[in-house]
Design a protein around this motif. Structure first.
Motif, PDB file in Angstrom:
ATOM      1  N   GLY A  43      91.817 -59.426  74.508  1.00  0.00           N
ATOM      2  CA  GLY A  43      92.889 -58.601  73.973  1.00  0.00           C
ATOM      3  C   GLY A  43      93.124 -58.859  72.492  1.00  0.00           C
ATOM      4  N   ALA A  44      93.135 -60.131  72.120  1.00  0.00           N
ATOM      5  CA  ALA A  44      93.355 -60.478  70.716  1.00  0.00           C
ATOM      6  C   ALA A  44      92.259 -59.864  69.851  1.00  0.00           C
ATOM      7  CB  ALA A  44      93.390 -61.988  70.550  1.00  0.00           C
ATOM      8  N   PHE A 101     104.031 -58.891  71.686  1.00  0.00           N
ATOM      9  CA  PHE A 101     102.955 -59.880  71.845  1.00  0.00           C
ATOM     10  C   PHE A 101     101.618 -59.190  71.648  1.00  0.00           C
ATOM     11  CE2 PHE A 101      99.729 -62.339  73.991  1.00  0.00           C
ATOM     12  CZ  PHE A 101      99.975 -63.596  73.463  1.00  0.00           C
ATOM     13  N   GLU A 110     103.340 -52.164  71.896  1.00  0.00           N
ATOM     14  CA  GLU A 110     103.103 -52.065  73.339  1.00  0.00           C
ATOM     15  C   GLU A 110     104.047 -50.992  73.897  1.00  0.00           C
ATOM     16  OE1 GLU A 110     103.485 -56.470  74.834  1.00  0.00           O
ATOM     17  OE2 GLU A 110     104.319 -56.245  72.844  1.00  0.00           O
ATOM     18  N   ASP A 148      99.051 -51.024  72.023  1.00  0.00           N
ATOM     19  CA  ASP A 148      98.422 -52.187  72.640  1.00  0.00           C
ATOM     20  C   ASP A 148      98.618 -52.037  74.147  1.00  0.00           C
ATOM     21  OD1 ASP A 148      97.908 -54.625  73.835  1.00  0.00           O
ATOM     22  OD2 ASP A 148      98.739 -55.822  72.208  1.00  0.00           O
ATOM     23  N   GLN A 168      97.903 -55.155  78.421  1.00  0.00           N
ATOM     24  CA  GLN A 168      98.530 -55.516  79.700  1.00  0.00           C
ATOM     25  C   GLN A 168      98.865 -54.298  80.560  1.00  0.00           C
ATOM     26  OE1 GLN A 168     102.376 -58.236  81.139  1.00  0.00           O
ATOM     27  NE2 GLN A 168     101.251 -58.751  79.320  1.00  0.00           N
ATOM     28  N   LYS A 182      92.562 -57.241  79.566  1.00  0.00           N
ATOM     29  CA  LYS A 182      92.915 -57.790  80.882  1.00  0.00           C
ATOM     30  C   LYS A 182      92.178 -57.203  82.109  1.00  0.00           C
ATOM     31  CE  LYS A 182      97.000 -60.296  79.716  1.00  0.00           C
ATOM     32  NZ  LYS A 182      97.587 -60.084  78.397  1.00  0.00           N
TER      33      LYS A 182
HETATM   34  C1  PLP Z   1      97.481 -60.683  77.011  1.00  0.00           C
HETATM   35  C2  PLP Z   1      97.822 -59.808  75.875  1.00  0.00           C
HETATM   36  C3  PLP Z   1      97.131 -59.890  74.638  1.00  0.00           C
HETATM   37  C4  PLP Z   1      96.119 -60.962  74.347  1.00  0.00           C
HETATM   38  O1  PLP Z   1      94.993 -60.864  75.138  1.00  0.00           O
HETATM   39  P1  PLP Z   1      93.937 -62.090  75.149  1.00  0.00           P
HETATM   40  O2  PLP Z   1      92.837 -61.582  76.012  1.00  0.00           O
HETATM   41  O3  PLP Z   1      94.663 -63.278  75.709  1.00  0.00           O
HETATM   42  O4  PLP Z   1      93.534 -62.330  73.750  1.00  0.00           O
HETATM   43  C5  PLP Z   1      97.433 -58.963  73.665  1.00  0.00           C
HETATM   44  N1  PLP Z   1      98.366 -58.025  73.863  1.00  0.00           N
HETATM   45  C6  PLP Z   1      99.061 -57.928  75.012  1.00  0.00           C
HETATM   46  C7  PLP Z   1     100.069 -56.849  75.168  1.00  0.00           C
HETATM   47  C8  PLP Z   1      98.824 -58.828  76.053  1.00  0.00           C
HETATM   48  O5  PLP Z   1      99.529 -58.746  77.175  1.00  0.00           O
END
Ligand code: PLP
Length: 397
Positions: free
Chosen positions: A105-106, A138, A190, A223, A226, A252
């Motif tokens: 995700g990052a 996040f 998000e 984003d 999740q 994810k």
């Molecule tokens: C989990 C998450 C991330 C980060 O994902 P990673 O795979 O841990 O790098 C980024 N944005 C959101 C909204 C998340 O829930």
């Protein structure tokens, strides 16, 4: 090895970056996982929204086994069928035109940040480089995505942080509009703040952001790391808000449990030229074969529709609990991303549920988060509620 032996070794050899619960998981099937002492748990964490098809979903396991025996990795110097097939699957079922694959995700958000700057530069706005994100958001743990994350507690101890990020309050259109300036290249947010405590965006807020971004020629990026891949009741969350972003990030649940990330963008934001972005493992054959199996099954079996239906049932059962426990305030979220807000720290409830065979998670300190596999039925929800009820009573909620 038993639970205690694994925990002891971990404490000796791993960096203490996580507050882990004192069990070691060794196997899973559907909505259940097993620890090293043979205990069984109902899993309403699902690897934090990763195992959306449950553990060891047969089509995913089969795809991984077959692909592992054929070709694991060959670099993006060459084309591979699973990668182009997964891209087509995602593009065919979304409003986007092009995909870029990475591993997390990052990393997907990093790609989105670079894309935003490149978009501004190629559209006559060389002065724009700032990404506007929301407070309480996040977006990941790399330096750039950590800075994009609008929570001071994640920043402490890591300065100097990279420049190029600004923040505005979530669901406050006037404040976001006021925070836009001549340097703003994109708005990244998000549609439901997950880590921030399961806070959904208001539809008018997202529609207002769309209008604002159109007026100023800024990119609007969701984003969906999740909330994407079926969790909210549609394949992508944006589809339920009547707003099309210019790009989304995914990770994810995208490959049914394997490491993967993706950036999907509309043609107008298809601005990377060869050599401008890359990832060695990004979109590798194993991860994308798993992704094809996972997303293929989700579409074929209407898993998002199932998540919507069973999510409504879980929400109703949680709302019933709100009426019966004075420490419970409210249920928030969509589909099978639900938060139960408490008036006090909720960690003791997580520990009590674990003792009784239920995995749940607490986020933002006081919010119990429910992110079960999307394949659960009423039986699993009833079992969850019954354990939760006992645990709330035991914790004096
Ligand atoms: C989990 C998450 C991330 C980060 O994902 P990673 O795979 O841990 O790098 C980024 N944005 C959101 C909204 C998340 O829930």
């Amino acid at each position: 090895m038993n639970n205690q032996q694994i925990v002891d070794l971990g404490q000796q050899y791993l960096m203490p970056t996580y507050n882990r619960l004192p069990i070691a998981l060794v196997a899973g099937e559907g909505a259940y996982v097993y620890d090293a002492d043979g205990n069984k748990y109902l899993d309403f964490v699902a690897g934090v929204a990763v195992n959306s098809l449950g553990h060891c979903y047969p089509p995913v396991v089969q795809a991984v086994r077959e692909q592992a025996g054929r070709l694991l990795h060959c670099s993006n110097l060459y084309w591979i069928e699973p990668q182009v097939k997964l891209a087509k699957l995602l593009i065919d079922h979304s409003c986007f035109d092009k995909a870029f694959f990475c591993n997390s995700g990052a990393e997907a958000n990093e790609a989105a940040i670079k894309l935003s700057r490149k978009y501004a530069k190629t559209n006559g706005h060389g002065e724009r480089y700032e990404i506007l994100t929301m407070l309480n958001s996040f977006h990941g743990r790399t330096l750039a995505t950590l800075t994009a994350t609008g929570q001071d507690k994640c920043h402490v101890g890591f300065d100097p942080l990279p420049i190029g990020f600004a923040y505005a309050p979530f669901n406050d259109l006037a404040a976001v509009a006021a925070a836009v300036n001549e340097k703003t290249a994109a708005i990244l947010l998000e549609p439901i703040q997950g880590e921030g405590g399961v806070l959904p965006a208001e539809q008018q807020f997202l529609q207002g952001l769309r209008k604002l971004c159109d007026e100023k020629d800024m990119l609007l990026i969701f984003d969906e790391v999740q909330v994407g891949c079926g969790r909210t009741g549609s394949l992508f969350a944006y589809q339920q808000f009547g707003v099309e972003p210019d790009a989304i990030t995914l990770a994810k649940a995208l490959a049914g449990g394997l490491a993967i990330g993706a950036l999907l963008a509309k043609e107008k934001a298809n601005v990377f030229a060869p050599g401008e972005h890359a990832s060695t493992f990004g979109g590798n054959a194993l991860a994308t074969a798993a992704g094809c199996a996972a997303i293929g099954a989700m579409l074929e079996k209407d898993i998002p529709g199932q998540a919507k239906k069973i999510g409504a049932y879980l929400k109703k059962r949680l709302e019933d609990l709100c009426g019966r426990f004075h420490a419970l305030q409210q249920v928030r979220g969509m589909g099978l991303l639900l938060g139960l807000c408490c008036d006090r720290p909720a960690a003791p409830v997580v520990a009590k549920c674990l003792e009784k065979g239920l995995l749940i998670n607490c986020t933002a300190g006081t919010v119990l988060r429910f992110v079960p596999p999307l394949i659960i039925g009423q039986t699993e929800v009833d079992q969850c509620i019954s354990i939760l009820e006992e645990s709330l009573t035991a914790c004096g909620f």
